[in-house]
Design a protein around this motif. Structure first.
Motif, PDB file in Angstrom:
ATOM      1  N   ASN A   1      66.982  -0.984   1.106  1.00 20.89           N
ATOM      2  CA  ASN A   1      66.302  -2.189   0.639  1.00 20.89           C
ATOM      3  C   ASN A   1      67.240  -3.075  -0.181  1.00 20.89           C
ATOM      4  N   LEU A   2      68.123  -2.444  -0.936  1.00 17.76           N
ATOM      5  CA  LEU A   2      69.124  -3.215  -1.673  1.00 17.76           C
ATOM      6  C   LEU A   2      69.972  -4.040  -0.706  1.00 17.76           C
ATOM      7  N   ALA A   3      70.403  -3.420   0.383  1.00 13.32           N
ATOM      8  CA  ALA A   3      71.212  -4.128   1.372  1.00 13.32           C
ATOM      9  C   ALA A   3      70.411  -5.255   2.034  1.00 13.32           C
TER      10      ALA A   3
ATOM     11  N   ALA B   1      60.399   0.494   8.367  1.00 10.59           N
ATOM     12  CA  ALA B   1      60.331   0.686   6.912  1.00 10.59           C
ATOM     13  C   ALA B   1      60.521   2.138   6.505  1.00 10.59           C
ATOM     14  N   THR B   2      60.163   3.078   7.379  1.00  7.53           N
ATOM     15  CA  THR B   2      60.287   4.488   7.014  1.00  7.53           C
ATOM     16  C   THR B   2      61.746   4.953   6.965  1.00  7.53           C
ATOM     17  N   SER B   3      62.656   4.094   7.367  1.00  7.46           N
ATOM     18  CA  SER B   3      64.091   4.406   7.231  1.00  7.46           C
ATOM     19  C   SER B   3      64.684   3.816   5.957  1.00  7.46           C
ATOM     20  N   ASN B   4      63.897   3.057   5.225  1.00 12.81           N
ATOM     21  CA  ASN B   4      64.418   2.315   4.080  1.00 12.81           C
ATOM     22  C   ASN B   4      64.100   2.980   2.748  1.00 12.81           C
TER      23      ASN B   4
ATOM     24  N   MET C   1      57.925  -8.741   1.639  1.00 12.15           N
ATOM     25  CA  MET C   1      57.964  -7.591   0.739  1.00 12.15           C
ATOM     26  C   MET C   1      58.790  -6.458   1.335  1.00 12.15           C
ATOM     27  N   CYS C   2      59.744  -5.982   0.560  1.00 13.48           N
ATOM     28  CA  CYS C   2      60.485  -4.769   0.891  1.00 13.48           C
ATOM     29  C   CYS C   2      60.112  -3.693  -0.125  1.00 13.48           C
TER      30      CYS C   2
ATOM     31  N   TRP D   1      60.992  -7.640  -3.720  1.00  2.87           N
ATOM     32  CA  TRP D   1      61.297  -6.208  -3.689  1.00  2.87           C
ATOM     33  C   TRP D   1      60.928  -5.633  -5.055  1.00  2.87           C
ATOM     34  N   ILE D   2      60.108  -4.598  -5.076  1.00  3.07           N
ATOM     35  CA  ILE D   2      59.710  -3.931  -6.320  1.00  3.07           C
ATOM     36  C   ILE D   2      60.443  -2.600  -6.369  1.00  3.07           C
TER      37      ILE D   2
END
Length: 443
Positions: A253-255, A245-248, A186-187, A265-266
């Motif tokens: 997340n698309l990348a 994750a706090t940088s995304n 999960m992203c 990915w939601i």
């Protein structure tokens, strides 16, 4: 910041080409400073703007391309102080009606008939209308959806339901996570910001039966519903999400997904065209999609967002600015993108004619799904308990930029282990209550 381009433009020729200026308009140069977000579709707009310059050879376009949180800070400060740094700003459907009411935006009153405002999808058009006038023109629009890797699901022997629940999504994420091969089940957005992590978290809270405020404008963050939603978010990202994750945010997340690192990915429906584009996505032939999952409460407010181009009242070049905005949001611009990059890459979600196009339907298997999601989006829908505000992934009050960003930083601290969920929600509750009380919402 992007490189500047210069060429020229005459108001007189603008009158002939677009019908935006009155007869006998004086010849004048115009230099437009355009502030926009660094999302892929806007980067394409900047590249293709040379076509506009060819048509209007006396205009100068100066580009300021910024990361989403920085863009919002710069544009909000500039427009609120009427500093006049920007002639065209990229803003959301959150800002448009609020800023129009404040008298900060110029209305679009001289659009030519060829622009065809009736072709704009009604939910998108309505969100940009204040007192009967359009104050922003949509560049792209979106609802939200679940993306997943069909090959990973097949390998794990699982099938995405037509209408997934968050319980099912958690089970799927556990099964397809393979951290040894840098595949994360999960992203999700983790980057702090009212329009970054809190856009997703707010929609998650809605479907878990929570809300930001009760009818007396008392904060409702330190509640079982928020705790359940944030605990879910915190657990799934720690267990099945990518590191850092706090940088995304959306772009990161698309990348990750396009590079083959996300099992699910939601996020926004606008990503579909990018993920199915084989020029931009390594998994273009392995992408499946489904609606956003539901939690304990179904039928609540649903995600509707648009990135739009608006003109500050402080601009000294309003006629020229309106001409560029009309060009960049027109049917002809969409055809230009299609001719250069293929129909799958056109900015989605704004015009019925895009979804009527056989060429678009042929390359965009998600087209009907996205159109239906936008046409049925209900940001004014009811939360489980009555609420005094509108919005699905934001609260439509001016103060939410500050409130949402502060709470977003607090929620992000749970992902890094700096705060527990209980401590984060207690702090967020206190800060939010204090902010709305100071703003005069609580009686």
């Amino acid at each position: 910041m992007a490189s500047n381009r210069t060429s020229a433009f005459t108001i007189a020729s603008l009158a002939l080409l677009t019908g935006l200026a009155p007869a006998g308009a004086a010849r004048a140069d115009a230099t437009l400073t355009v502030a926009t977000v660094n999302n892929g579709d806007m980067v394409v707009m900047q590249k293709l703007s040379s076509e506009f310059e060819k048509q209007h050879p006396d205009i100068h376009l100066r580009w300021v391309v910024l990361e989403e949180n920085v863009l919002r800070q710069r544009v909000t400060t500039d427009i609120a102080t009427k500093a006049g740094q920007f002639d065209i700003v990229t803003i959301g459907n959150y800002e448009v009606p609020i800023w129009a009411k404040q008298g900060w935006l110029a209305p679009f009153t001289d659009l030519p008939a060829s622009y065809d405002t009736n072709d704009l999808l009604k939910p998108v058009r309505d969100a940009l209308t204040y007192e009967g006038k359009l104050y922003g023109l949509p560049f792209y629009a979106e609802s939200a959806m679940t993306y997943y890797r069909t090959d990973l699901f097949e390998k794990a022997g699982i099938k995405m339901p037509d209408h997934p629940t968050y319980t099912q999504i958690r089970e799927f994420a556990d099964k397809i996570t393979d951290k040894s091969h840098q595949i994360y089940g999960m992203c999700l957005r983790g980057k702090p910001g009212w329009g970054e992590n809190m856009a997703y978290v707010t929609s998650l809270v809605d479907t878990f039966g929570g809300q930001w405020f009760d009818m007396g404008w008392h904060a409702k963050l330190d509640t079982p519903e928020w705790k359940k939603a944030v605990t879910y978010y915190d657990d799934i990202l720690k267990q099945d999400g990518p590191p850092g994750a706090t940088s995304n945010g959306f772009n990161e997340n698309l990348a990750l997904f396009a590079g083959g690192h996300c099992g699910m990915w939601i996020d926004a429906t606008v990503a579909a065209g990018l993920l199915y584009d084989k020029k931009q996505s390594q998994v273009s032939d392995k992408v499946g999609f489904a609606p956003m999952p539901v939690g304990d409460y179904a039928g609540g407010p649903t995600w509707l967002w648009s990135w739009n181009l608006g003109i500050p009242v402080s601009s000294k070049q309003k006629a020229a600015a309106e001409s560029f905005v009309a060009w960049a949001t027109s049917k002809d611009y969409l055809k230009l993108v299609a001719s250069q990059n293929g129909w799958v890459a056109v900015p989605p979600g704004t015009r019925q004619s895009t979804y009527d196009s056989p060429d678009y339907k042929q390359v965009a298997p998600f087209a009907g799904f996205v159109l239906d999601a936008i046409n049925t989006a209900n940001p004014t829908g009811s939360t489980k308990e009555p609420r005094p505000y509108l919005g699905a992934q934001f609260v439509a009050i001016p103060e939410f930029q500050g409130i949402g960003t502060q709470v977003g930083q607090t929620i992000a601290a749970t992902l890094t282990g700096q705060m527990t969920v209980d401590a984060a929600l207690k702090a967020a509750q206190s800060a939010t209550d204090r902010a709305v009380k100071q703003a005069g919402y609580q009686k």
